[in-house]
Design a protein around this motif. Structure first.
Motif, PDB file in Angstrom:
ATOM      1  N   TYR A 599       0.798  -1.220   0.000  1.00 47.12           N
ATOM      2  CA  TYR A 599       0.000   0.000   0.000  1.00 47.12           C
ATOM      3  C   TYR A 599       0.834   1.276   0.000  1.00 47.12           C
ATOM      4  N   GLU A 601       2.256   4.086  -1.700  1.00 43.20           N
ATOM      5  CA  GLU A 601       2.123   4.703  -3.025  1.00 43.20           C
ATOM      6  C   GLU A 601       3.411   5.364  -3.484  1.00 43.20           C
ATOM      7  N   ARG A 608      -1.161  -0.286  -4.608  1.00 41.90           N
ATOM      8  CA  ARG A 608      -1.834   1.008  -4.724  1.00 41.90           C
ATOM      9  C   ARG A 608      -1.319   1.781  -5.932  1.00 41.90           C
ATOM     10  N   TYR A 612      -3.363   3.010  -9.170  1.00 45.00           N
ATOM     11  CA  TYR A 612      -3.337   4.440  -9.490  1.00 45.00           C
ATOM     12  C   TYR A 612      -2.848   4.658 -10.916  1.00 45.00           C
ATOM     13  N   ARG A 637     -10.099   2.772  -7.730  1.00 50.13           N
ATOM     14  CA  ARG A 637      -9.202   3.746  -7.111  1.00 50.13           C
ATOM     15  C   ARG A 637      -9.689   4.123  -5.722  1.00 50.13           C
ATOM     16  N   ILE A 640      -8.870   1.256  -3.184  1.00 50.22           N
ATOM     17  CA  ILE A 640      -7.470   1.113  -2.784  1.00 50.22           C
ATOM     18  C   ILE A 640      -6.950   2.414  -2.174  1.00 50.22           C
TER      19      ILE A 640
END
Length: 854
Positions: A599, A601, A608, A612, A637, A640
């Protein structure tokens, strides 16, 4: 308004105007000075009061949900992050009577005609400069005046196909033009989207009010562009040229292209050959006849205009000069946006049209004239100071808001360089009601109107884009300030006839199938959209298998497959085992590490970031995806989003992973059942197939090549990750063996999850790709596919299951998987080199390495 129940219709109306108090001295659109509702508003106000506060709150939430589902966004101009913001729409429209609007429309058509004639002269005979009507320093000294565009022939002398005027109503109740937009005016698409949303939320009110439609305006624009073509006049190709996803109004570019039926292109999609413009597609170069541009003038041609521009097309101006392409609006039209020019328009209108200006500009002074400069310096505290020539990075200065010292500095700057400054009167803009915090509240309003060429005249959109301040203390709003918006209802005196951009039923139309006219950039994006979605599914299925075993009744230390699944995921991210493993905590430390990797980003290869990236790719191809598909991507989106890593329990994480699987499956289903089998679908599916095959190969490499003391639990986990457990059980009941599992996951072409199935599908796609039929030899991608399929079909599965007597590894399996991985990478490289070369630098095509952000 949606259908109401009997109880709702008999409910006594609420007094929504009890707390509505416009600012003193300000013209309010809904109520007059005595607080009485204006005639045009009475029916709507009565309906809203019948609906009540709770009903309006529901309608507002419905409007927000529609905008979110439709993916309507806006990037605030100049914001460093460039993050998309949700479009803010107030569901209570603003109303204007037919009589009042007719006067506005009359003034706008006159103004558009005047500005067009002004461009004809400035880029042609230049009589206005020779006669001293316009100062040379205001024209030739303006960087927006493009000397290379001088004497470029414009068909029918139509420089302005689309024009926008920014209007404000002063305290006297009269409308004035605050600014002109003549390069690539934005806002018409947002006005259309606002109309579609509000007319759905307030359906009954919309029809009862007899609101004039927008379709006639867009038909005029489309007909104007169609008729302006100088080549292929029977069926010209029109494209919409966008700056790309970085544009503040990219959603609108996509929306307009889809609505008008034009191909959406970026500068890299076009090329100039022999002074003509062509669209680069999979099937070759296709001629382009008309370009509806959304770029600034100087960005359109790096060869003759702004050399550092990466947005335009080299040689575009020469193609226009040769008469082989029409650019709308014509290059060089940006000079009309200079604020100082408004000071000369009344005299220009009398001279060029023999009429008084029907819709006046805000009172303007150019400091290059002595009398104007003296007035500005004497009244600096009352005026708004702007650059004389439009400068988008410089904000207007409100003299009354300056300290005495700052005012003196500004006066000194004006005295030193008077030609660089213009001043305008401060307009106290009118207010209109917005729904805020459970009640109607007055907010300052500005109106952007739109005018389209229609043969020898101009057609005005019956409505426009209303921008309102979210803060009652802010009097100024702009298209790039990120403020709220409203729909404008222009009321009709009689019944409103329906209007559509579709051809009349029965009109002859040529039958067509999808061809290879897909731009290479779009094919590249489709290819990577498929890869990113499949990559996300692979991560989710592996991650879910880990969590389900972590949550089982058995202790983690008793599950032989758990450390193997941990290591497989860590290899995906090229991560070392955490320090805590050495300290005797082999599972919890790895689990926390995987949670972070999944997770985070900031990592381009995390779950994630992968989703994205897929969302980003989908957002720049909205014109190629159905609304339902895009809604699924938006849901993904959201699912997540940042809150997922902060889930309170593993149950929450598992529930969300299951939901992501459902959404990913829904998107794949939309592709299989709803997309026509054209090049868009082909490249999307090729991306998915390559990624799924690589994921299958990789998970087999990570899990089965190593020596296995207890293979059954590991094989069972592998079948679960490959979504093949049900098929295996139906064939072999509960007996878990390596050979049948390998056959099912690796070589069974009837299993849609197997590597062999992916290769068979890819072979079919490769045969369908455009290639030179005159060459007898196979293409590189065909040769790769033949080698990969032959090797897998000739594989002896039983031999793959034999382990080495020295270390217990399945060496033949490992060698086969390594060769398959090389074949898949070679296939992706061959496809990219042959068909996606126009898209720019190629992306890394390996499976294990982190995927770069698009």
């Amino acid at each position: 308004m949606s259908v109401t129940t009997e109880a709702a219709t008999t409910r006594p109306p609420e007094d929504l105007l009890a707390g509505y108090k416009p600012p003193p001295g300000i013209f309010d659109e809904m109520v007059d000075g005595a607080g009485q509702v204006r005639p045009a508003w009475q029916k709507l106000v009565g309906s809203l009061e019948q609906t009540g506060a709770e009903g309006i709150a529901r309608q507002s939430e419905q409007a927000r949900r529609l905008l979110r589902d439709n993916g309507v966004t806006y990037n605030v101009y100049g914001e460093v992050s460039g993050e998309e913001r949700p479009w803010e729409l107030d569901c209570v429209p603003m109303l204007i009577s037919s009589r009042e609007w007719n006067g506005i429309a009359e003034g706008l058509t006159q103004r558009a005609a005047l500005l067009n004639l002004l461009l004809v002269d400035l880029y042609g005979r230049q009589d206005l400069l020779r006669q001293g009507v316009l100062p040379a320093e205001l024209v030739l000294g303006n960087p927006e005046y493009l000397l290379p565009c001088r004497d470029v022939r414009v068909p029918n002398d139509c420089y302005l196909h689309l024009y926008a005027a920014h209007l404000g109503r002063g305290t006297d109740g009269n409308w004035t033009v605050l600014a002109d937009r003549t390069q690539g005016p934005s806002g018409a698409g947002y006005a259309l989207e606002n109309r579609l949303v509000v007319s759905r939320v307030l359906a009954e009110e919309f029809h009862d009010a007899r609101v004039r439609r927008h379709a006639t305006f867009f038909k005029s624009l489309r007909d104007s562009l169609f008729s302006s073509a100088t080549r292929h006049r029977e069926n010209p190709r029109v494209v919409l040229l966008t700056p790309g996803p970085s544009s503040s109004a990219y959603f609108e570019d996509v929306y307009l292209a889809r609505y008008l039926g034009y191909t959406l292109v970026e500068g890299g999609d076009l090329t100039v050959r022999d002074n003509a413009v062509y669209l680069k597609t999979l099937g070759g170069l296709l001629p382009v006849d008309v370009i509806l541009r959304r770029l600034q003038d100087t960005d359109c041609d790096p060869l003759e205009l702004r050399t550092e521009s990466m947005l335009g097309v080299a040689g575009l101006l020469q193609a226009a000069r040769s008469g082989n392409v029409v650019i709308a609006n014509a290059l060089g039209s940006g000079i009309l946006e200079a604020p100082a020019l408004a000071a000369f328009l009344p005299d220009l209108c009398r001279r060029m049209l023999g009429e008084e200006l029907k819709l006046p500009s805000v009172q303007t002074w150019w400091c290059g004239r002595d009398d104007d400069r003296r007035y500005v310096l004497d009244h600096l505290h009352e005026l708004v100071i702007k650059p004389a020539m439009l400068h988008r990075t410089r904000q207007p200065v409100y003299g009354g808001a300056l300290s005495q010292t700052d005012r003196e500095r500004l006066a000194a700057a004006i005295t030193r360089h008077p030609n660089n400054f213009a001043a305008q009167a401060l307009v106290e803009r009118s207010s209109t009601p917005v729904w805020s915090k459970g009640s109607l509240q007055p907010r300052h309003v500005a109106l952007r109107t739109f005018v389209a060429a229609d043969g020898e005249k101009y057609d005005v959109m019956p409505g426009g884009l209303i921008r309102v301040t979210t803060d009652p203390c802010l009097p100024a709003v702009s298209m790039s300030s990120g403020q709220g918006s409203k729909d404008l209802w222009v009321l009709s005196d009689g019944p409103v006839s329906p209007m559509s951009l579709l051809r009349p039923y029965g009109a002859p139309i040529e039958l067509r199938r999808s061809g290879n006219d897909l731009p290479s950039r779009v094919a590249d994006n489709m290819f990577w959209l498929g890869r990113q979605f499949e990559r996300a599914e692979g991560i989710v299925r592996q991650w879910r298998a880990v969590i389900m075993r972590w949550m089982s009744e058995s202790e983690p230390g008793g599950l032989v497959e758990l450390p193997i699944l941990f290591d497989a995921l860590l290899q995906d991210w090229k991560e070392e085992r955490p320090e805590a493993v050495v300290a005797g905590d082999p599972y919890r430390a790895r689990f926390r590490q995987l949670l972070r990797l999944c997770y985070d980003e900031r990592r381009p290869d995390s779950l994630r970031s992968t989703i994205y990236s897929a969302h980003h790719l989908a957002s720049i191809m909205r014109d190629r995806l159905s609304l339902d598909s895009y809604r699924i991507i938006n849901r993904l989106r959201t699912e997540i989003g940042p809150g997922m890593s902060q889930a309170q329990s593993l149950d929450d994480i598992l529930l969300q992973l299951n939901q992501i699987i459902v959404l990913l499956s829904a998107f794949a289903g939309m592709g299989m059942e709803s997309m026509t089998r054209g090049p868009s679908w082909r490249f999307l599916d090729m991306g998915r197939r390559i990624e799924r095959a690589q994921h299958t190969v990789h998970i087999l490499q990570s899990v089965l090549v190593r020596p296995l003391a207890e293979p059954a639990p590991v094989i069972e986990a592998l079948l679960e990750i490959a979504d093949s457990s049900m098929t295996y059980r139906s064939r072999y009941l509960t007996s878990i063996q390596l050979a049948p599992a390998l056959d099912l996951i690796l070589t069974d072409e009837t299993n849609p999850r197997s590597a062999a199935f992916q290769l068979a599908a890819l072979a079919e796609h490769v045969r369908g790709l455009p290639h030179d039929e005159g060459k007898p030899q196979s293409t590189p991608e065909q040769r790769v596919m033949l080698a990969a399929q032959t090797e897998l079909r000739l594989t002896d599965v039983e031999a793959l299951c034999q382990s080495s007597e020295t270390d217990g590894e399945h060496r033949q399996l490992g060698e086969l998987l390594a060769r398959l991985e090389r074949h898949l990478i070679a296939l992706a490289e061959a496809i990219g080199h042959t068909y996606l070369v126009h898209a720019g630098p190629s992306r890394h095509l390996g499976r294990i390495s982190p995927s770069p952000q698009p």
